[in-house]
Design an enzyme around this catalytic site. Structure first.
Site, mmCIF file in Angstrom:
data_model
loop_
_atom_site.group_PDB
_atom_site.id
_atom_site.type_symbol
_atom_site.label_atom_id
_atom_site.label_comp_id
_atom_site.label_asym_id
_atom_site.label_seq_id
_atom_site.Cartn_x
_atom_site.Cartn_y
_atom_site.Cartn_z
ATOM 1 N N HIS A 104 39.149 35.054 50.230
ATOM 2 C CA HIS A 104 40.508 34.977 49.707
ATOM 3 C C HIS A 104 41.264 33.770 50.230
ATOM 4 C CE1 HIS A 104 44.050 36.485 47.733
ATOM 5 N NE2 HIS A 104 44.719 36.607 48.865
ATOM 6 N N ASP A 113 36.067 37.283 45.886
ATOM 7 C CA ASP A 113 37.370 37.534 46.509
ATOM 8 C C ASP A 113 37.704 39.010 46.311
ATOM 9 O OD1 ASP A 113 39.975 37.751 47.284
ATOM 10 O OD2 ASP A 113 40.668 35.935 46.261
ATOM 11 N N SER A 144 47.969 33.415 47.317
ATOM 12 C CA SER A 144 48.009 34.879 47.249
ATOM 13 C C SER A 144 49.355 35.355 46.673
ATOM 14 C CB SER A 144 47.768 35.415 48.663
ATOM 15 O OG SER A 144 47.474 36.769 48.650
#
Lengths: 394, 262
Positions: free
Chosen positions: B244, B216, B94
């Site tokens: 995610h 996602d 991320s």
């Protein structure tokens, strides 16, 4: 009544309908597949979210959440469920089919197979509209309390500062009155002495000498009184007032001030450098007074063995005049009060003055739309006056 | 305060090269619990918590330093220097994918390759770019985090409950996962979701693997493709995993993709 008869009790307790409990429970039930797709939801939840029960399976959990809720679900709820198998009492916002937001509280538990893989995630969901409203109010109250605390703290600091300033001004005012009394008494005493001497003069030459001494004392007293009047006008009457302003060549005016102070202090060297070709729109006697105050200060406070440097020039549509002297720099503490009335610095016994010179100079600067600034470093203290050449065009 | 303590740095495994794992917004190094151990046989694995997360030193949190991702990248560089990392593999989830990219721009020799799991150089849409969120939605998120203060507090509280399904996790549970200070979490959310690192991508010289999940909602497929298109020496692998956090939901797939790349 035969309370001991078990058949009696059995007959009045209805059997719980577990399917009905699931569908119409006073909370929402939701089962998710490992990919966060909805496997099953109860009627209660569907009703809250304005869906038909059959519409929900197959949708993604995130389809039922607000944008913030989606991010929270993906970054917090799903990871924690995978790691610890449960996540209790989390707050999240769900969205109804028509786009209304419902704040809810949820518990979630992950049902796992033997190998630890996820089979289902089961959620129980409670509407928390009132609770969240209450929480929001608590937060608002907390923020308001914090703001009020900060405000009262600011107020306290301000009050303390203004009280301190007031107290210092009062102190200075008392000193001022003492100094004024003292400073007026000296020339008065010498006038009185002069008058007595006049009775005993033997020649006109002697009379002229005493008369000059007496005139000198009168001039000193007049100067003191002028300062007090300027101060009173500046303080009480919304700023110092100027006489008639005209375009004036300043070099002769400044030369005159230098000549006066140089003759009173023949031991001091004063270097001047003027480039003043263009006349300046000003009240010339006031500019002379400002300069005289600055130069007088430099003579009283500067190192006696180093020259005082005066520079004046017209540049970029402004007139600039600076007076620099060598010697001890002005302390930071003194800097703060320098331009305030009655401030006299660390006065040596021999020095006289009301502590109004710099205050009046800065008021004259202001009245001309200009500024008076000071820089003081090791070996040089420099006062710089700047003002526009011409009046502002209205 | 040593860097190791500040960022709760954990070094395990052995091997000629190091593999550094960095967690994203919302969790801590536990994010890698199913992935990192798989590499301990061949690599020296390095895990750490960003300041404010997990068992990092909360006192080290400086709102000015951490007001941009560069503050986090500087920490990563410090960890790398302390461990004398060279030609290492960086795995960032991320927002940490971009933190790794920033660090690699500053010190290219530290990481030979970058593996980005669910990266996004910019979350907010503009005229020519689709990040997946409008500015208003990000504001909504930030105010949700503000309002959800009570929820955050509950999350902070240690979760002492046992876990009958996975008794081996029992001891760790007493410390709870992904502890975050709510104030810091809010600030981190702001830095994360307001960041814009699009201009940095073309300058990344390390070979790069982009791992993209399906469905996602935080970093959608278009964003993954954008990252791949703009980093010169990059590959894109589309995972079957959804959501995610494939490092948790599909660790095997993630491990296989990393192995194939390094």
């Amino acid at each position: 009544m035969h309370l001991s008869d078990p058949s009696h009790n059995r007959s009045i307790i209805p059997v719980e309908d577990l399917n009905d409990l699931y569908e119409n429970a006073p909370c929402g039930y939701l089962s998710l597949l490992p990919d966060a797709r909805i496997a099953k939801a109860n009627r209660t939840l569907a009703t809250w979210l304005e869906y038909e029960p059959a519409e929900l399976p197959g949708k993604l959990m995130t389809d039922l959440l607000s944008m913030a809720g989606r991010i929270f679900f993906e970054t917090h709820v799903r990871p924690l469920l995978r790691m610890q198998g449960f996540f209790n009492e989390f707050a999240i916002d769900m969205m109804t089919k028509t786009g209304n937001r419902i704040p809810v509280l949820a518990n979630a538990v992950e049902r796992r197979d033997e190998a630890g893989g996820a089979l289902f995630t089961r959620l129980t969901i409670f509407r928390a509209i009132d609770r969240r409203r209450f929480e929001r109010e608590l937060l608002n109250a907390r923020a308001a309390a914090e703001a009020a605390r900060q405000q009262s703290e600011q107020l306290r600091v301000l009050t303390e500062a203004s009280l301190k300033a007031e107290r210092e001004t009062a102190e200075l005012r008392e000193q001022f009155i003492a100094v004024l009394g003292h400073d007026l008494r000296n020339p008065l005493a010498s006038l009185s002495a002069g008058a007595r001497m006049m009775l005993k003069v033997k020649s006109p030459e002697e009379a002229v000498k005493f008369e000059a001494m007496m005139q000198n004392s009168v001039a000193r007293m007049a100067k003191l009184i002028d300062s007090v009047m300027d101060f009173a006008r500046g303080r009480l009457g919304g700023g110092l007032t100027l006489g008639e302003r005209v375009f004036q060549a300043l070099e002769p005016v400044l030369d005159q001030v230098v000549a006066e102070l140089a003759s009173a202090h023949p031991e001091r060297a004063i270097e001047t450098h003027f480039e003043l070709g263009t006349p300046v729109y000003c009240d010339a006697p006031r500019i002379a007074q400002l300069f005289s105050n600055l130069l007088g200060n430099a003579i009283s406070h500067g190192a006696p063995d180093a020259p005082i440097r005066v520079e004046g020039q017209v540049r970029n549509q402004s007139f600039q005049l600076s007076v620099a002297n060598a010697g001890q720099p002005i302390s930071e503490k003194a800097m703060e009060r320098l331009f305030q009335p009655f401030y006299r610095g660390e006065v040596r016994p021999a020095q006289q003055g009301l502590g109004l010179g710099l205050y009046i100079a800065s008021e004259i600067a202001k009245a001309h739309g200009g500024t008076l600034a000071v820089t003081s470093v090791q070996d040089e203290t420099r006062f710089t006056f700047r003002m526009p050449l011409a009046p502002p065009v209205l | 305060m040593s860097v190791a303590k500040r960022n709760n740095v954990q070094v395990r495994g052995s091997g000629p090269r190091a593999m550094v794992f960095a967690h994203g917004f919302g969790c801590d190094q536990n994010m890698w619990r199913f992935v990192a151990p798989e590499f301990e046989r061949d690599y020296r694995t390095v895990l750490f918590d960003h300041v404010g997360a997990g068992h990092s030193d909360l006192n080290a949190y400086d709102p000015v330093k951490y007001a941009s991702l560069q503050g986090y990248a500087d920490d990563l560089l410090e960890i790398g220097r302390e461990l004398r990392l060279e030609n290492a593999v960086f795995v960032g989830h991320s927002v940490s994918a971009m933190i790794g990219a920033l660090a690699s721009l500053q010190h290219p020799a530290m990481f030979e390759s970058l593996i980005m799991v669910g990266p996004s150089p910019r979350y907010i849409d503009d005229d020519t770019y689709k990040g997946g969120f409008s500015a208003q939605q990000i504001e909504e998120l930030l105010s949700f985090l503000e309002e959800n203060y009570m929820g955050w507090s509950a999350q902070m509280a240690p979760m002492i409950m046992g876990n009958p399904d996975r008794p081996e996790l029992g001891e760790e549970l007493t410390n709870s996962f992904c502890r975050t200070d709510p104030e810091i979490a809010r600030a981190f959310a702001r830095v994360t979701f307001m960041s814009d690192n699009r201009a940095d991508l073309p300058r990344v010289s390390a070979r790069t693997l982009v791992l993209q999940c399906r469905e996602d909602v935080i970093a959608c497929q278009q964003v993954g493709e954008y990252v791949h298109k703009h980093i010169p020496r990059s590959e894109l692998v589309l995972l079957n995993a959804t959501g995610h956090c494939p490092n948790l939901s599909a660790p095997d797939e993630v491990v296989a993709a990393i192995r194939a790349f390094v």
